[in-house]
Design a protein around this motif. Structure first.
Motif, PDB file in Angstrom:
ATOM      1  N   GLY A 138       8.933 -18.268  26.922  1.00 17.81           N
ATOM      2  CA  GLY A 138      10.343 -18.631  26.942  1.00 17.81           C
ATOM      3  C   GLY A 138      11.160 -17.794  25.984  1.00 17.81           C
ATOM      4  N   ALA A 139      12.385 -18.241  25.768  1.00 14.27           N
ATOM      5  CA  ALA A 139      13.316 -17.482  24.926  1.00 14.27           C
ATOM      6  C   ALA A 139      13.046 -17.652  23.439  1.00 14.27           C
ATOM      7  CB  ALA A 139      14.749 -17.922  25.243  1.00 14.27           C
ATOM      8  N   ASP A 140      12.129 -18.539  23.079  1.00 14.00           N
ATOM      9  CA  ASP A 140      11.875 -18.811  21.662  1.00 14.00           C
ATOM     10  C   ASP A 140      10.825 -17.888  21.050  1.00 14.00           C
ATOM     11  OD1 ASP A 140       9.841 -19.830  23.217  1.00 14.00           O
ATOM     12  OD2 ASP A 140       9.537 -21.631  21.991  1.00 14.00           O
ATOM     13  N   MET A 141      10.400 -16.872  21.767  1.00 19.77           N
ATOM     14  CA  MET A 141       9.380 -15.959  21.261  1.00 19.77           C
ATOM     15  C   MET A 141       9.913 -15.099  20.117  1.00 19.77           C
ATOM     16  SD  MET A 141       6.502 -16.363  22.974  1.00 19.77           S
ATOM     17  CE  MET A 141       5.612 -14.813  22.902  1.00 19.77           C
ATOM     18  N   LYS A 142       9.005 -14.712  19.228  1.00 16.93           N
ATOM     19  CA  LYS A 142       9.365 -13.840  18.110  1.00 16.93           C
ATOM     20  C   LYS A 142       9.143 -12.385  18.508  1.00 16.93           C
ATOM     21  CE  LYS A 142       6.510 -15.657  15.103  1.00 16.93           C
ATOM     22  NZ  LYS A 142       5.855 -15.971  13.801  1.00 16.93           N
ATOM     23  N   ALA A 143       9.740 -11.478  17.739  1.00 17.63           N
ATOM     24  CA  ALA A 143       9.572 -10.056  18.004  1.00 17.63           C
ATOM     25  C   ALA A 143       8.242  -9.538  17.474  1.00 17.63           C
ATOM     26  CB  ALA A 143      10.719  -9.253  17.396  1.00 17.63           C
ATOM     27  N   VAL A 144       7.700 -10.220  16.459  1.00 13.80           N
ATOM     28  CA  VAL A 144       6.465  -9.777  15.819  1.00 13.80           C
ATOM     29  C   VAL A 144       5.583 -10.985  15.530  1.00 13.80           C
ATOM     30  CG1 VAL A 144       5.454  -8.686  13.785  1.00 13.80           C
ATOM     31  CG2 VAL A 144       7.548  -7.751  14.771  1.00 13.80           C
ATOM     32  N   TYR A 145       4.284 -10.832  15.764  1.00  9.78           N
ATOM     33  CA  TYR A 145       3.324 -11.893  15.488  1.00  9.78           C
ATOM     34  C   TYR A 145       2.232 -11.375  14.559  1.00  9.78           C
ATOM     35  CZ  TYR A 145       5.509 -14.709  19.097  1.00  9.78           C
ATOM     36  OH  TYR A 145       6.426 -15.440  19.816  1.00  9.78           O
ATOM     37  N   THR A 146       1.599 -12.325  13.854  1.00  4.59           N
ATOM     38  CA  THR A 146       0.519 -11.991  12.942  1.00  4.59           C
ATOM     39  C   THR A 146      -0.679 -12.902  13.223  1.00  4.59           C
ATOM     40  OG1 THR A 146       1.183 -13.570  11.224  1.00  4.59           O
ATOM     41  CG2 THR A 146       2.233 -11.388  11.182  1.00  4.59           C
ATOM     42  N   ALA A 147      -1.749 -12.724  12.456  1.00  9.47           N
ATOM     43  CA  ALA A 147      -2.958 -13.529  12.653  1.00  9.47           C
ATOM     44  C   ALA A 147      -2.671 -15.014  12.479  1.00  9.47           C
ATOM     45  CB  ALA A 147      -4.043 -13.084  11.680  1.00  9.47           C
ATOM     46  N   ALA A 148      -1.744 -15.353  11.618  1.00  7.87           N
ATOM     47  CA  ALA A 148      -1.415 -16.761  11.382  1.00  7.87           C
ATOM     48  C   ALA A 148      -0.850 -17.430  12.622  1.00  7.87           C
ATOM     49  CB  ALA A 148      -0.421 -16.883  10.228  1.00  7.87           C
ATOM     50  N   ASP A 149      -0.250 -16.640  13.522  1.00 10.90           N
ATOM     51  CA  ASP A 149       0.347 -17.202  14.745  1.00 10.90           C
ATOM     52  C   ASP A 149      -0.676 -17.428  15.848  1.00 10.90           C
ATOM     53  OD1 ASP A 149       3.124 -17.065  13.834  1.00 10.90           O
ATOM     54  OD2 ASP A 149       2.879 -14.888  14.000  1.00 10.90           O
ATOM     55  N   LEU A 150      -1.901 -16.977  15.656  1.00 14.35           N
ATOM     56  CA  LEU A 150      -2.884 -16.989  16.734  1.00 14.35           C
ATOM     57  C   LEU A 150      -3.933 -18.083  16.589  1.00 14.35           C
ATOM     58  CD1 LEU A 150      -3.515 -13.152  17.131  1.00 14.35           C
ATOM     59  CD2 LEU A 150      -1.805 -14.575  18.254  1.00 14.35           C
ATOM     60  N   ILE A 151      -3.805 -18.915  15.571  1.00  9.79           N
ATOM     61  CA  ILE A 151      -4.820 -19.952  15.343  1.00  9.79           C
ATOM     62  C   ILE A 151      -4.729 -21.037  16.408  1.00  9.79           C
ATOM     63  CG2 ILE A 151      -5.671 -21.695  13.735  1.00  9.79           C
ATOM     64  CD1 ILE A 151      -4.582 -19.888  11.479  1.00  9.79           C
ATOM     65  N   GLY A 152      -3.524 -21.451  16.730  1.00 12.83           N
ATOM     66  CA  GLY A 152      -3.341 -22.454  17.773  1.00 12.83           C
ATOM     67  C   GLY A 152      -3.480 -23.876  17.281  1.00 12.83           C
ATOM     68  N   GLU A 153      -3.361 -24.806  18.219  1.00  5.94           N
ATOM     69  CA  GLU A 153      -3.497 -26.218  17.899  1.00  5.94           C
ATOM     70  C   GLU A 153      -4.952 -26.552  17.611  1.00  5.94           C
ATOM     71  OE1 GLU A 153      -0.890 -28.148  17.591  1.00  5.94           O
ATOM     72  OE2 GLU A 153       0.471 -26.528  18.211  1.00  5.94           O
ATOM     73  N   GLU A 154      -5.166 -27.689  16.953  1.00  5.84           N
ATOM     74  CA  GLU A 154      -6.524 -28.071  16.575  1.00  5.84           C
ATOM     75  C   GLU A 154      -7.450 -28.164  17.777  1.00  5.84           C
ATOM     76  OE1 GLU A 154      -6.699 -31.497  14.094  1.00  5.84           O
ATOM     77  OE2 GLU A 154      -5.068 -30.825  12.797  1.00  5.84           O
ATOM     78  N   ASP A 155      -6.982 -28.780  18.869  1.00  5.81           N
ATOM     79  CA  ASP A 155      -7.868 -29.027  20.003  1.00  5.81           C
ATOM     80  C   ASP A 155      -7.528 -28.169  21.222  1.00  5.81           C
ATOM     81  OD1 ASP A 155      -5.472 -30.248  20.419  1.00  5.81           O
ATOM     82  OD2 ASP A 155      -6.290 -32.125  21.185  1.00  5.81           O
ATOM     83  N   HIS A 156      -6.775 -27.072  21.008  1.00  8.57           N
ATOM     84  CA  HIS A 156      -6.442 -26.187  22.115  1.00  8.57           C
ATOM     85  C   HIS A 156      -6.474 -24.739  21.643  1.00  8.57           C
ATOM     86  CE1 HIS A 156      -4.607 -29.934  23.726  1.00  8.57           C
ATOM     87  NE2 HIS A 156      -4.956 -29.426  24.876  1.00  8.57           N
ATOM     88  N   ASP A 157      -6.927 -23.847  22.531  1.00 11.98           N
ATOM     89  CA  ASP A 157      -6.783 -22.423  22.266  1.00 11.98           C
ATOM     90  C   ASP A 157      -5.318 -22.056  22.423  1.00 11.98           C
ATOM     91  OD1 ASP A 157      -9.536 -22.170  22.008  1.00 11.98           O
ATOM     92  OD2 ASP A 157      -9.820 -21.675  24.121  1.00 11.98           O
ATOM     93  N   ILE A 158      -4.871 -21.126  21.620  1.00 11.72           N
ATOM     94  CA  ILE A 158      -3.504 -20.664  21.777  1.00 11.72           C
ATOM     95  C   ILE A 158      -3.461 -19.615  22.888  1.00 11.72           C
ATOM     96  CG2 ILE A 158      -3.619 -18.773  20.088  1.00 11.72           C
ATOM     97  CD1 ILE A 158      -0.794 -19.778  19.181  1.00 11.72           C
ATOM     98  N   TRP A 159      -2.411 -19.610  23.686  1.00  8.16           N
ATOM     99  CA  TRP A 159      -2.320 -18.643  24.770  1.00  8.16           C
ATOM    100  C   TRP A 159      -0.871 -18.362  25.109  1.00  8.16           C
ATOM    101  CZ3 TRP A 159      -1.089 -18.597  30.213  1.00  8.16           C
ATOM    102  CH2 TRP A 159      -1.475 -17.406  30.847  1.00  8.16           C
ATOM    103  N   PHE A 160      -0.397 -17.207  24.668  1.00  2.94           N
ATOM    104  CA  PHE A 160       0.935 -16.763  25.079  1.00  2.94           C
ATOM    105  C   PHE A 160       0.924 -15.258  25.351  1.00  2.94           C
ATOM    106  CE2 PHE A 160       0.938 -17.015  20.391  1.00  2.94           C
ATOM    107  CZ  PHE A 160       1.248 -15.705  20.041  1.00  2.94           C
ATOM    108  N   MET A 161      -0.265 -14.672  25.469  1.00  5.67           N
ATOM    109  CA  MET A 161      -0.395 -13.258  25.809  1.00  5.67           C
ATOM    110  C   MET A 161      -1.271 -13.124  27.049  1.00  5.67           C
ATOM    111  SD  MET A 161      -1.106 -11.384  22.177  1.00  5.67           S
ATOM    112  CE  MET A 161      -0.615 -12.212  20.663  1.00  5.67           C
ATOM    113  N   ALA A 162      -0.687 -12.787  28.168  1.00  4.60           N
ATOM    114  CA  ALA A 162      -1.475 -12.513  29.362  1.00  4.60           C
ATOM    115  C   ALA A 162      -2.269 -11.229  29.126  1.00  4.60           C
ATOM    116  CB  ALA A 162      -0.562 -12.370  30.573  1.00  4.60           C
ATOM    117  N   THR A 163      -3.536 -11.243  29.505  1.00  5.47           N
ATOM    118  CA  THR A 163      -4.395 -10.076  29.274  1.00  5.47           C
ATOM    119  C   THR A 163      -3.748  -8.797  29.797  1.00  5.47           C
ATOM    120  OG1 THR A 163      -6.359 -11.475  29.473  1.00  5.47           O
ATOM    121  CG2 THR A 163      -6.680  -9.111  29.704  1.00  5.47           C
ATOM    122  N   SER A 164      -3.175  -8.874  30.985  1.00  3.99           N
ATOM    123  CA  SER A 164      -2.632  -7.678  31.629  1.00  3.99           C
ATOM    124  C   SER A 164      -1.276  -7.263  31.086  1.00  3.99           C
ATOM    125  CB  SER A 164      -2.549  -7.900  33.142  1.00  3.99           C
ATOM    126  OG  SER A 164      -3.847  -8.173  33.653  1.00  3.99           O
TER     127      SER A 164
END
Length: 327
Positions: A140-166
């Motif tokens: 959505g429109a709330d995405m940041k321009a830059v991400y770091t390792a801290a943004d990739l941990i995700g929720e406790e019981d879910h994998d984080i996913w906002f980068m499509a492999t392709s």
């Protein structure tokens, strides 16, 4: 020569592989592009299609045709295909996805050239569904321009996913992946964290690819009620935590504890009270839940239904086990 590599990772995707390759061939770039198509010993006509493209586009489309299925949800296929990549950057694509913007590669290369502090870059993607569900954009429109390792941990019981492999492009700087990487059935998560360790991750908001949700996709192999899958996830996040030098240890320990809690409800242990009790003991040690939460867990997720009426006696016995010899 500023060669760029494209890695298409495929297995039994005869219905889609042509569109994937064609979408790369359609790219308009100021630099040469090599297309490496890693086939994980497909049993349909995928391999024959790749070989036809090799004949039609000699030296440009290169099949990396494995003599057997490498396993691990295509993770080994990726590693073996990457060994052939000569480009300074590489873009990744699943064989059932495709790119929709002919400037995708050019834009991502220009971004990485202009941002040496970034180890990779990704963009927005459209998700489509084989079952006919309405398509929608991933981000959505709330995405940041830059991400770091801290943004990739995700929720406790879910994998984080906002980068499509392709949607991803990487600097071709990791020549030797750690041994634990190939053990994970989810290659995307550890790969992203390894790159986040090297630098920032840039984001482009434009939709430039399609991610197909279909029955052959790797997301359908995620079985959150399966003990084998859960143990693999536990090992993966333990290794990531160590790889990041425990910089986010508190967050990862919470995630690991949540996976142990899911183990209590795994289908292989639904009728094994002793096994569920051992998982509960491990969860208690890791998460240190309140007594009220512990009572609810014991009643709703550990005790057999026929024992619930005798809950008090069993609770006393279980409390002793949890604080005694259980491991």
């Amino acid at each position: 020569m500023n060669l760029i590599s494209v890695l298409i990772i495929t297995y039994n995707q005869e219905r889609f592989i042509r569109q994937a390759i064609d979408s790369v061939l359609a790219q308009e770039t100021t630099f040469p592009v090599e297309i490496l198509v890693g086939d994980d010993f497909s049993t349909d006509s995928t391999r024959a299609i790749i070989q036809q493209y090799e004949r039609d586009y000699p030296g440009r489309v290169i099949g990396v045709l494995h003599p057997r299925n490498m396993g691990k949800n295509g993770g080994i296929n990726f590693l073996e295909t990457l060994k052939h990549a000569k480009g300074r950057y590489y873009a990744l694509m699943d064989g059932d996805d495709y790119w929709t913007d002919n400037q995708k590669l050019q834009r991502q290369v220009e971004f990485l050239d202009a941002h040496p502090e970034c180890s990779m870059v990704f963009h927005n993607a459209l998700i489509t569904y084989e079952d006919g569900s309405p398509p929608h954009t991933l981000n959505g429109a709330d995405m940041k321009a830059v991400y770091t390792a801290a943004d990739l941990i995700g929720e406790e019981d879910h994998d984080i996913w906002f980068m499509a492999t392709s949607s991803t492009m990487y600097r071709n700087t990791i020549k030797e992946y750690p041994a634990w990487f190939s053990d994970s059935v989810s290659g995307d998560i550890p790969r992203l964290l390894l790159y986040a360790k090297q630098g920032n991750i840039g984001y482009l908001p434009e939709v430039m690819s399609v991610y197909r949700k279909n029955n052959n996709g790797t997301s359908f192999t995620d079985k959150w009620d399966d003990i084998v899958f859960l143990r693999n996830r536990f090992a993966m996040y333990s290794n990531i935590n160590r790889e990041l030098d425990y910089a986010f240890d508190k967050s990862y320990r919470k995630k690991l504890a949540s996976i142990v809690r899911l183990m209590i409800k795994s289908r292989q242990y639904r009728n094994k009270f002793g096994g569920r009790l051992r998982f509960l003991a491990k969860y208690v040690r890791m998460a240190k839940p309140s007594m009220e939460e512990l009572k609810v867990l014991l009643r709703d997720e550990v005790l057999p239904r026929k024992w619930v009426g005798r809950y008090s006696k069993v609770a006393i016995k279980s409390h002793r086990v949890l604080n005694g010899e259980a491991s």
